[in-house]
Design a protein around this motif. Structure first.
Motif, PDB file in Angstrom:
ATOM      1  N   GLY A 219       0.833  -1.200   0.000  1.00 29.58           N
ATOM      2  CA  GLY A 219       0.000   0.000   0.000  1.00 29.58           C
ATOM      3  C   GLY A 219       0.866   1.248   0.000  1.00 29.58           C
ATOM      4  N   MET A 220       0.605   2.164  -0.928  1.00 25.02           N
ATOM      5  CA  MET A 220       1.417   3.376  -1.081  1.00 25.02           C
ATOM      6  C   MET A 220       0.566   4.606  -0.783  1.00 25.02           C
ATOM      7  SD  MET A 220       4.497   2.395  -1.960  1.00 25.02           S
ATOM      8  CE  MET A 220       5.243   3.874  -2.637  1.00 25.02           C
ATOM      9  N   ARG A 221       1.190   5.571  -0.079  1.00 27.87           N
ATOM     10  CA  ARG A 221       0.552   6.853   0.251  1.00 27.87           C
ATOM     11  C   ARG A 221      -0.755   6.625   1.006  1.00 27.87           C
ATOM     12  NH1 ARG A 221       1.393   9.015  -5.908  1.00 27.87           N
ATOM     13  NH2 ARG A 221       3.661   9.271  -5.808  1.00 27.87           N
ATOM     14  N   ILE A 222      -0.669   5.821   2.049  1.00 25.97           N
ATOM     15  CA  ILE A 222      -1.848   5.426   2.813  1.00 25.97           C
ATOM     16  C   ILE A 222      -1.876   6.181   4.143  1.00 25.97           C
ATOM     17  CG2 ILE A 222      -3.070   3.504   3.847  1.00 25.97           C
ATOM     18  CD1 ILE A 222      -2.904   3.411   0.798  1.00 25.97           C
ATOM     19  N   ASP A 223      -3.021   6.704   4.492  1.00 18.98           N
ATOM     20  CA  ASP A 223      -3.226   7.340   5.788  1.00 18.98           C
ATOM     21  C   ASP A 223      -3.587   6.240   6.790  1.00 18.98           C
ATOM     22  OD1 ASP A 223      -3.778   8.887   7.970  1.00 18.98           O
ATOM     23  OD2 ASP A 223      -5.217  10.210   6.966  1.00 18.98           O
ATOM     24  N   THR A 224      -2.680   5.966   7.705  1.00 16.12           N
ATOM     25  CA  THR A 224      -2.881   4.869   8.656  1.00 16.12           C
ATOM     26  C   THR A 224      -3.960   5.179   9.686  1.00 16.12           C
ATOM     27  OG1 THR A 224      -1.060   5.761  10.004  1.00 16.12           O
ATOM     28  CG2 THR A 224      -0.520   4.050   8.390  1.00 16.12           C
ATOM     29  N   ARG A 225      -4.453   6.399   9.730  1.00 16.61           N
ATOM     30  CA  ARG A 225      -5.515   6.744  10.676  1.00 16.61           C
ATOM     31  C   ARG A 225      -6.887   6.348  10.154  1.00 16.61           C
ATOM     32  NH1 ARG A 225      -4.032  12.970  11.052  1.00 16.61           N
ATOM     33  NH2 ARG A 225      -4.037  12.528   8.804  1.00 16.61           N
ATOM     34  N   THR A 226      -6.961   5.886   8.929  1.00 17.16           N
ATOM     35  CA  THR A 226      -8.227   5.493   8.325  1.00 17.16           C
ATOM     36  C   THR A 226      -8.306   3.967   8.232  1.00 17.16           C
ATOM     37  OG1 THR A 226      -7.338   5.557   6.068  1.00 17.16           O
ATOM     38  CG2 THR A 226      -8.195   7.623   6.980  1.00 17.16           C
ATOM     39  N   ARG A 227      -9.398   3.469   7.660  1.00 18.82           N
ATOM     40  CA  ARG A 227      -9.576   2.032   7.485  1.00 18.82           C
ATOM     41  C   ARG A 227      -8.950   1.521   6.182  1.00 18.82           C
ATOM     42  NH1 ARG A 227     -13.749  -0.202   6.437  1.00 18.82           N
ATOM     43  NH2 ARG A 227     -13.332  -2.197   7.499  1.00 18.82           N
TER      44      ARG A 227
ATOM     45  N   PHE B 274       0.109  -9.427   1.082  1.00 17.97           N
ATOM     46  CA  PHE B 274       0.072  -7.992   1.355  1.00 17.97           C
ATOM     47  C   PHE B 274       1.157  -7.701   2.385  1.00 17.97           C
ATOM     48  CE2 PHE B 274      -1.659  -4.293   3.701  1.00 17.97           C
ATOM     49  CZ  PHE B 274      -1.705  -3.392   2.654  1.00 17.97           C
ATOM     50  N   LEU B 275       2.201  -6.936   1.986  1.00 21.92           N
ATOM     51  CA  LEU B 275       3.393  -6.777   2.815  1.00 21.92           C
ATOM     52  C   LEU B 275       3.286  -5.629   3.808  1.00 21.92           C
ATOM     53  CD1 LEU B 275       6.159  -7.364   0.113  1.00 21.92           C
ATOM     54  CD2 LEU B 275       4.839  -9.020   1.449  1.00 21.92           C
ATOM     55  N   GLY B 276       2.397  -4.675   3.571  1.00 21.32           N
ATOM     56  CA  GLY B 276       2.274  -3.541   4.483  1.00 21.32           C
ATOM     57  C   GLY B 276       1.946  -2.280   3.716  1.00 21.32           C
ATOM     58  N   VAL B 277       1.945  -1.141   4.448  1.00 24.52           N
ATOM     59  CA  VAL B 277       1.607   0.151   3.846  1.00 24.52           C
ATOM     60  C   VAL B 277       2.724   1.143   4.148  1.00 24.52           C
ATOM     61  CG1 VAL B 277      -0.873  -0.260   4.036  1.00 24.52           C
ATOM     62  CG2 VAL B 277       0.327   0.911   5.888  1.00 24.52           C
ATOM     63  N   LEU B 278       2.879   2.107   3.244  1.00 26.36           N
ATOM     64  CA  LEU B 278       3.807   3.229   3.423  1.00 26.36           C
ATOM     65  C   LEU B 278       2.986   4.505   3.369  1.00 26.36           C
ATOM     66  CD1 LEU B 278       6.715   2.097   1.059  1.00 26.36           C
ATOM     67  CD2 LEU B 278       6.510   1.740   3.522  1.00 26.36           C
ATOM     68  N   ARG B 279       3.175   5.374   4.343  1.00 31.82           N
ATOM     69  CA  ARG B 279       2.370   6.586   4.427  1.00 31.82           C
ATOM     70  C   ARG B 279       2.902   7.658   3.472  1.00 31.82           C
ATOM     71  NH1 ARG B 279       4.067  10.090   9.765  1.00 31.82           N
ATOM     72  NH2 ARG B 279       6.319  10.151   9.372  1.00 31.82           N
ATOM     73  N   GLU B 280       2.090   8.652   3.208  1.00 31.62           N
ATOM     74  CA  GLU B 280       2.514   9.795   2.406  1.00 31.62           C
ATOM     75  C   GLU B 280       3.198  10.792   3.336  1.00 31.62           C
ATOM     76  OE1 GLU B 280       0.789  12.830  -1.009  1.00 31.62           O
ATOM     77  OE2 GLU B 280      -0.579  11.599   0.172  1.00 31.62           O
ATOM     78  N   SER B 281       4.495  10.967   3.128  1.00 34.28           N
ATOM     79  CA  SER B 281       5.289  11.807   4.022  1.00 34.28           C
ATOM     80  C   SER B 281       6.189  12.718   3.207  1.00 34.28           C
ATOM     81  CB  SER B 281       6.130  10.925   4.957  1.00 34.28           C
ATOM     82  OG  SER B 281       7.047  11.709   5.691  1.00 34.28           O
ATOM     83  N   GLN B 282       6.446  13.915   3.738  1.00 33.24           N
ATOM     84  CA  GLN B 282       7.352  14.850   3.082  1.00 33.24           C
ATOM     85  C   GLN B 282       8.793  14.362   3.120  1.00 33.24           C
ATOM     86  OE1 GLN B 282       6.930  17.795   1.313  1.00 33.24           O
ATOM     87  NE2 GLN B 282       4.817  17.059   1.293  1.00 33.24           N
ATOM     88  N   ALA B 283       9.081  13.406   3.988  1.00 30.53           N
ATOM     89  CA  ALA B 283      10.442  12.869   4.037  1.00 30.53           C
ATOM     90  C   ALA B 283      10.808  12.193   2.716  1.00 30.53           C
ATOM     91  CB  ALA B 283      10.568  11.879   5.198  1.00 30.53           C
TER      92      ALA B 283
ATOM     93  N   VAL C 133      13.620   9.486  10.818  1.00 34.12           N
ATOM     94  CA  VAL C 133      12.528   8.862  10.050  1.00 34.12           C
ATOM     95  C   VAL C 133      12.152   7.523  10.687  1.00 34.12           C
ATOM     96  CG1 VAL C 133      12.982  10.007   7.850  1.00 34.12           C
ATOM     97  CG2 VAL C 133      14.286   7.972   8.476  1.00 34.12           C
ATOM     98  N   ALA C 134      12.122   7.479  12.009  1.00 34.36           N
ATOM     99  CA  ALA C 134      11.868   6.220  12.711  1.00 34.36           C
ATOM    100  C   ALA C 134      10.490   5.655  12.375  1.00 34.36           C
ATOM    101  CB  ALA C 134      12.012   6.432  14.219  1.00 34.36           C
ATOM    102  N   THR C 135       9.481   6.513  12.279  1.00 36.32           N
ATOM    103  CA  THR C 135       8.121   6.034  11.994  1.00 36.32           C
ATOM    104  C   THR C 135       8.053   5.388  10.614  1.00 36.32           C
ATOM    105  OG1 THR C 135       7.183   7.766  13.401  1.00 36.32           O
ATOM    106  CG2 THR C 135       5.702   6.700  11.815  1.00 36.32           C
ATOM    107  N   ASP C 136       8.675   6.025   9.633  1.00 38.73           N
ATOM    108  CA  ASP C 136       8.642   5.482   8.279  1.00 38.73           C
ATOM    109  C   ASP C 136       9.451   4.197   8.176  1.00 38.73           C
ATOM    110  OD1 ASP C 136       7.163   7.666   6.792  1.00 38.73           O
ATOM    111  OD2 ASP C 136       8.778   8.838   7.667  1.00 38.73           O
ATOM    112  N   LEU C 137      10.575   4.122   8.861  1.00 35.00           N
ATOM    113  CA  LEU C 137      11.390   2.905   8.808  1.00 35.00           C
ATOM    114  C   LEU C 137      10.671   1.723   9.447  1.00 35.00           C
ATOM    115  CD1 LEU C 137      15.000   4.240   9.552  1.00 35.00           C
ATOM    116  CD2 LEU C 137      13.976   3.629   7.345  1.00 35.00           C
ATOM    117  N   ARG C 138       9.839   1.979  10.458  1.00 38.44           N
ATOM    118  CA  ARG C 138       9.064   0.892  11.052  1.00 38.44           C
ATOM    119  C   ARG C 138       8.063   0.329  10.051  1.00 38.44           C
ATOM    120  NH1 ARG C 138       9.244   4.002  15.885  1.00 38.44           N
ATOM    121  NH2 ARG C 138       7.248   4.990  15.357  1.00 38.44           N
ATOM    122  N   GLN C 139       7.526   1.180   9.183  1.00 44.44           N
ATOM    123  CA  GLN C 139       6.608   0.682   8.159  1.00 44.44           C
ATOM    124  C   GLN C 139       7.325  -0.184   7.127  1.00 44.44           C
ATOM    125  OE1 GLN C 139       4.755   4.289   6.624  1.00 44.44           O
ATOM    126  NE2 GLN C 139       3.070   4.106   8.083  1.00 44.44           N
TER     127      GLN C 139
END
Length: 334
Positions: free
Chosen positions: A138-146, A162-171, A190-196
């Motif tokens: 999943g690309m550019r996913i808001d993890t606060r939603t369903r 399904f391996l996981g999601v990566l959020r949309e971030s300015q990083a 970028v600890a949050t993004d690396l955990r994803q």
């Protein structure tokens, strides 16, 4: 040499971002990696030109006589593919790929397009037999939603990992503008993004590892095999002075009463005669065909055709026409 292809028919799904990060991660692991840009936009190629020389090296294509080739010494390949890939072009890509990662955004249009591409992939032999593995991210996913849960259930319905999601971030935007990735930044920034990325990389590691005993278990190359000689002639090639040839040894085990020097002399004469015959044969001309449409037409002529006006002896009925061989089955992985 593992080959990862990032495939999605829909444009703007994050293929270049995913491909660049995968190549940078492989380089961080100490692998000699190449990032090949097959897309007309050449996004990852322009990103490579911005990459600083102090960062882990990522190689581009090597151009040899106007043909793109993998450079010598490369152990891993990541391919960024164009949008709208289907039909013969998709089948040809699968023939070279070992892993296909499909980045999917959260909208229903993206899921529908990805499902059609996945259905076409499953019809190809390498994917159907498991030799080429397919998974989605999943690309550019808001993890606060369903949306992450919706994508997970959608992938489970297709039978696709399904391996996981990566959020949309300015990083992502800021580091890519400087020829970098998240893996080139300080981990605490970028600890949050690396955990994803952790579940994605955990799935990839065993797919990209070469078994420790694979090199030892592989059969040794026969000297002279690069010349294209038949195996029966290679077995008769003379070894170093004072040693017994492979063919002479095999015959000695079956004919113990025959002196080994005589067998070695016979093997050397056979090799000389065979090499002379091969060298006397004319070298066929090689025609380079660069058009995929021409290749498709040539490959589709796999079955002989019978014509109604053809005269056949003894009044035999025309033989039934054989089914044509699919063109992608005739491709050979280099």
């Amino acid at each position: 040499m593992p080959v990862i292809a990032v495939v999605n028919r829909k444009g703007g799904s994050g293929k270049s971002t995913l491909a660049a990060h995968l190549a940078a991660w492989c380089a961080r692991q100490g692998s000699a990696v190449m990032l090949g840009d097959v897309d007309r936009q050449q996004s990852t190629r322009s990103w490579l030109r911005k990459r600083h020389e102090t960062l882990p090296s990522i190689a581009p294509w090597t151009v040899d006589q106007n043909i793109l080739r993998v450079p010598t010494g490369i152990t891993h390949v990541v391919l960024d593919t164009p949008g709208g890939l289907h039909g013969f072009d998709l089948a040809r890509m699968v023939m070279f790929a070992d892993i296909i990662l499909m980045p999917v955004c959260g909208s229903a249009f993206d899921r529908e397009s990805a499902a059609d591409c996945h259905a076409e992939l499953l019809a190809l032999p390498r994917v159907a037999t498991g030799r080429c593995k397919v998974a989605c991210i999943g690309m550019r996913i808001d993890t606060r939603t369903r949306t992450p849960q919706i994508l997970k259930e959608w992938a489970a319905g297709l039978g696709m990992p399904f391996l996981g999601v990566l959020r949309e971030s300015q990083a992502y935007v800021q580091c890519l503008e400087r020829g970098m990735t998240l893996f080139d930044l300080q981990a605490d920034r970028v600890a949050t993004d690396l955990r994803q990325w952790e579940p994605i990389l955990n799935w990839l590691r065993p797919q990209l590892m070469v078994p420790a005993g694979a090199a030892a278990a592989a059969p040794a190359r026969v000297p002279g095999a690069q010349h294209g000689l038949p195996s029966r002639l290679l077995a008769n090639r003379p070894g170093p002075a004072g040693t017994r040839t492979e063919n002479a040894t095999g015959l000695a085990s079956r004919l113990p009463n025959v002196p080994t020097p005589a067998l070695a002399a016979a093997a050397r004469s056979t090799a000389a005669a065979g090499a002379g015959l091969l060298s006397s044969r004319p070298v066929p001309a090689v025609t380079r065909i660069n058009s995929p449409r021409v290749l498709d037409r040539v490959a589709s002529h796999g079955a002989p055709r019978s014509f109604g006006n053809e005269q056949r002896p003894n009044g035999l009925a025309p033989a039934p026409e054989a089914a044509p061989i699919p063109s992608f089955l005739k491709l050979v992985k280099c």
